[in-house]
Every structure is written in C-alpha cells, then in structure tokens.
Design a protein around this motif. Structure first.
Motif, PDB file in Angstrom:
ATOM      1  N   THR A 165       5.099  10.192   2.370  1.00 23.16           N
ATOM      2  CA  THR A 165       5.035   8.752   2.139  1.00 23.16           C
ATOM      3  C   THR A 165       3.669   8.143   2.428  1.00 23.16           C
ATOM      4  OG1 THR A 165       7.407   8.519   2.472  1.00 23.16           O
ATOM      5  CG2 THR A 165       6.074   6.533   2.745  1.00 23.16           C
ATOM      6  N   PRO A 166       3.016   8.472   3.555  1.00 27.55           N
ATOM      7  CA  PRO A 166       1.685   7.887   3.782  1.00 27.55           C
ATOM      8  C   PRO A 166       0.688   8.256   2.687  1.00 27.55           C
ATOM      9  CG  PRO A 166       2.496   8.864   5.810  1.00 27.55           C
ATOM     10  CD  PRO A 166       3.444   9.253   4.733  1.00 27.55           C
ATOM     11  N   TRP A 167       0.777   9.477   2.176  1.00 27.08           N
ATOM     12  CA  TRP A 167      -0.146   9.915   1.130  1.00 27.08           C
ATOM     13  C   TRP A 167       0.116   9.181  -0.178  1.00 27.08           C
ATOM     14  CZ3 TRP A 167      -4.284  12.391   2.548  1.00 27.08           C
ATOM     15  CH2 TRP A 167      -4.261  13.152   3.714  1.00 27.08           C
ATOM     16  N   LEU A 209       1.527   6.182  -0.497  1.00 21.78           N
ATOM     17  CA  LEU A 209       1.096   4.796  -0.323  1.00 21.78           C
ATOM     18  C   LEU A 209      -0.427   4.676  -0.375  1.00 21.78           C
ATOM     19  CD1 LEU A 209       3.510   3.531   2.476  1.00 21.78           C
ATOM     20  CD2 LEU A 209       3.504   2.904   0.057  1.00 21.78           C
ATOM     21  N   LEU A 210      -1.129   5.629   0.236  1.00 23.09           N
ATOM     22  CA  LEU A 210      -2.596   5.617   0.204  1.00 23.09           C
ATOM     23  C   LEU A 210      -3.103   5.766  -1.226  1.00 23.09           C
ATOM     24  CD1 LEU A 210      -5.340   5.579   1.656  1.00 23.09           C
ATOM     25  CD2 LEU A 210      -5.098   8.056   1.945  1.00 23.09           C
ATOM     26  N   ALA A 211      -2.525   6.689  -1.973  1.00 19.63           N
ATOM     27  CA  ALA A 211      -2.952   6.881  -3.364  1.00 19.63           C
ATOM     28  C   ALA A 211      -2.685   5.629  -4.192  1.00 19.63           C
ATOM     29  CB  ALA A 211      -2.227   8.082  -3.964  1.00 19.63           C
ATOM     30  N   ALA A 212      -1.514   5.024  -4.009  1.00 19.33           N
ATOM     31  CA  ALA A 212      -1.189   3.799  -4.750  1.00 19.33           C
ATOM     32  C   ALA A 212      -2.142   2.674  -4.383  1.00 19.33           C
ATOM     33  CB  ALA A 212       0.252   3.391  -4.481  1.00 19.33           C
ATOM     34  N   LYS A 213      -2.468   2.561  -3.106  1.00 23.89           N
ATOM     35  CA  LYS A 213      -3.385   1.504  -2.647  1.00 23.89           C
ATOM     36  C   LYS A 213      -4.785   1.727  -3.237  1.00 23.89           C
ATOM     37  CE  LYS A 213      -4.742  -1.719   0.437  1.00 23.89           C
ATOM     38  NZ  LYS A 213      -4.171  -3.032   0.622  1.00 23.89           N
ATOM     39  N   LEU A 214      -5.255   2.968  -3.226  1.00 23.60           N
ATOM     40  CA  LEU A 214      -6.588   3.257  -3.766  1.00 23.60           C
ATOM     41  C   LEU A 214      -6.647   2.983  -5.271  1.00 23.60           C
ATOM     42  CD1 LEU A 214      -7.518   6.478  -1.800  1.00 23.60           C
ATOM     43  CD2 LEU A 214      -8.478   4.188  -1.510  1.00 23.60           C
ATOM     44  N   VAL A 215      -5.611   3.371  -5.982  1.00 21.07           N
ATOM     45  CA  VAL A 215      -5.571   3.097  -7.422  1.00 21.07           C
ATOM     46  C   VAL A 215      -5.565   1.597  -7.664  1.00 21.07           C
ATOM     47  CG1 VAL A 215      -4.080   3.221  -9.457  1.00 21.07           C
ATOM     48  CG2 VAL A 215      -4.533   5.272  -8.117  1.00 21.07           C
ATOM     49  N   ARG A 216      -4.757   0.886  -6.904  1.00 18.42           N
ATOM     50  CA  ARG A 216      -4.657  -0.567  -7.071  1.00 18.42           C
ATOM     51  C   ARG A 216      -5.975  -1.260  -6.718  1.00 18.42           C
ATOM     52  NH1 ARG A 216      -1.178  -4.366  -8.246  1.00 18.42           N
ATOM     53  NH2 ARG A 216      -0.968  -6.221  -6.985  1.00 18.42           N
ATOM     54  N   GLU A 217      -6.632  -0.803  -5.662  1.00 18.10           N
ATOM     55  CA  GLU A 217      -7.861  -1.438  -5.203  1.00 18.10           C
ATOM     56  C   GLU A 217      -9.058  -1.148  -6.118  1.00 18.10           C
ATOM     57  OE1 GLU A 217      -8.836  -3.293  -2.352  1.00 18.10           O
ATOM     58  OE2 GLU A 217      -6.703  -3.662  -1.997  1.00 18.10           O
ATOM     59  N   PHE A 218      -9.209   0.119  -6.493  1.00 22.69           N
ATOM     60  CA  PHE A 218     -10.465   0.519  -7.135  1.00 22.69           C
ATOM     61  C   PHE A 218     -10.360   0.774  -8.636  1.00 22.69           C
ATOM     62  CE2 PHE A 218     -10.859   1.817  -2.653  1.00 22.69           C
ATOM     63  CZ  PHE A 218     -11.917   0.981  -2.312  1.00 22.69           C
ATOM     64  N   VAL A 219      -9.186   0.993  -9.154  1.00 22.87           N
ATOM     65  CA  VAL A 219      -9.062   1.268 -10.589  1.00 22.87           C
ATOM     66  C   VAL A 219      -8.555   0.035 -11.329  1.00 22.87           C
ATOM     67  CG1 VAL A 219      -7.927   2.683 -12.309  1.00 22.87           C
ATOM     68  CG2 VAL A 219      -8.711   3.720 -10.187  1.00 22.87           C
ATOM     69  N   LEU A 220      -7.503  -0.573 -10.824  1.00 22.46           N
ATOM     70  CA  LEU A 220      -6.886  -1.673 -11.551  1.00 22.46           C
ATOM     71  C   LEU A 220      -7.583  -3.007 -11.369  1.00 22.46           C
ATOM     72  CD1 LEU A 220      -3.133  -0.839 -10.934  1.00 22.46           C
ATOM     73  CD2 LEU A 220      -4.554  -0.262 -12.889  1.00 22.46           C
ATOM     74  N   LYS A 221      -8.389  -3.172 -10.333  1.00 20.73           N
ATOM     75  CA  LYS A 221      -9.059  -4.453 -10.099  1.00 20.73           C
ATOM     76  C   LYS A 221     -10.381  -4.582 -10.841  1.00 20.73           C
ATOM     77  CE  LYS A 221      -6.828  -6.035  -6.032  1.00 20.73           C
ATOM     78  NZ  LYS A 221      -6.920  -6.693  -4.752  1.00 20.73           N
ATOM     79  N   ARG A 222     -10.747  -3.590 -11.629  1.00 23.21           N
ATOM     80  CA  ARG A 222     -12.015  -3.659 -12.361  1.00 23.21           C
ATOM     81  C   ARG A 222     -11.896  -4.429 -13.617  1.00 23.21           C
ATOM     82  NH1 ARG A 222     -14.977   2.103 -11.454  1.00 23.21           N
ATOM     83  NH2 ARG A 222     -14.993   1.888  -9.235  1.00 23.21           N
TER      84      ARG A 222
END
Length: 73
Positions: free
Chosen positions: A56-58, A60-73
């Motif tokens: 679960t932590p992994w 959530l971390l992957a989802a957060k990184l995708v949301r922060e750095f891929v989708l916010k561009r």
C-alpha cells in the motif's frame, strides 16, 4: 483525489521505506511476497494480507508521484 493530495510526499516516502520494506533481513517482505505472487504461491490469506499491507505505501507513493509530476504539467 483530495485524500491523496492531503498526504505529504515525505510521509509516503518514509512509509514506503519503513513499512514497505520491513522486515529488512533476510530480504524485504514486499519482495518476498512479490516473488510468491509471480511463482503462484501466494494462496494463504495471511500472505495476501502481507502483500496488501506492505504494498500500500508503494502504490500510494506511485500514485502521488504520477499525480504531482505527470498530470500537473
């Protein structure tokens, strides 16, 4: 996704490195469970629970990184 946005990235990194990898010896628990999954040996409920708990932590971390750095561009 407000729940994921409310979790600080540092907390997810710490959770992934501690809960996600614990116990550290002889090998990380998540790695052991992933090997069992690939081999088709992940059949006991406790093993499935361990995979979910340590994975679960992994996820959530992957989802957060995708949301922060891929989708916010």
């Amino acid at each position: 996704m407000a729940f994921l946005d409310s979790i600080p990235l540092q907390i997810l990194v710490i959770a992934s490195l501690t809960l996600g990898l614990a116990p550290f010896a002889p090998e990380p628990h998540i790695w052991e469970k992933l090997k069992m999954l690939v081999a088709g040996e992940l059949v006991k409920p406790i093993d499935i629970f361990d995979l979910v708990l340590h994975g679960t932590p992994w996820v959530l971390l992957a989802a957060k990184l995708v949301r922060e750095f891929v989708l916010k561009r």
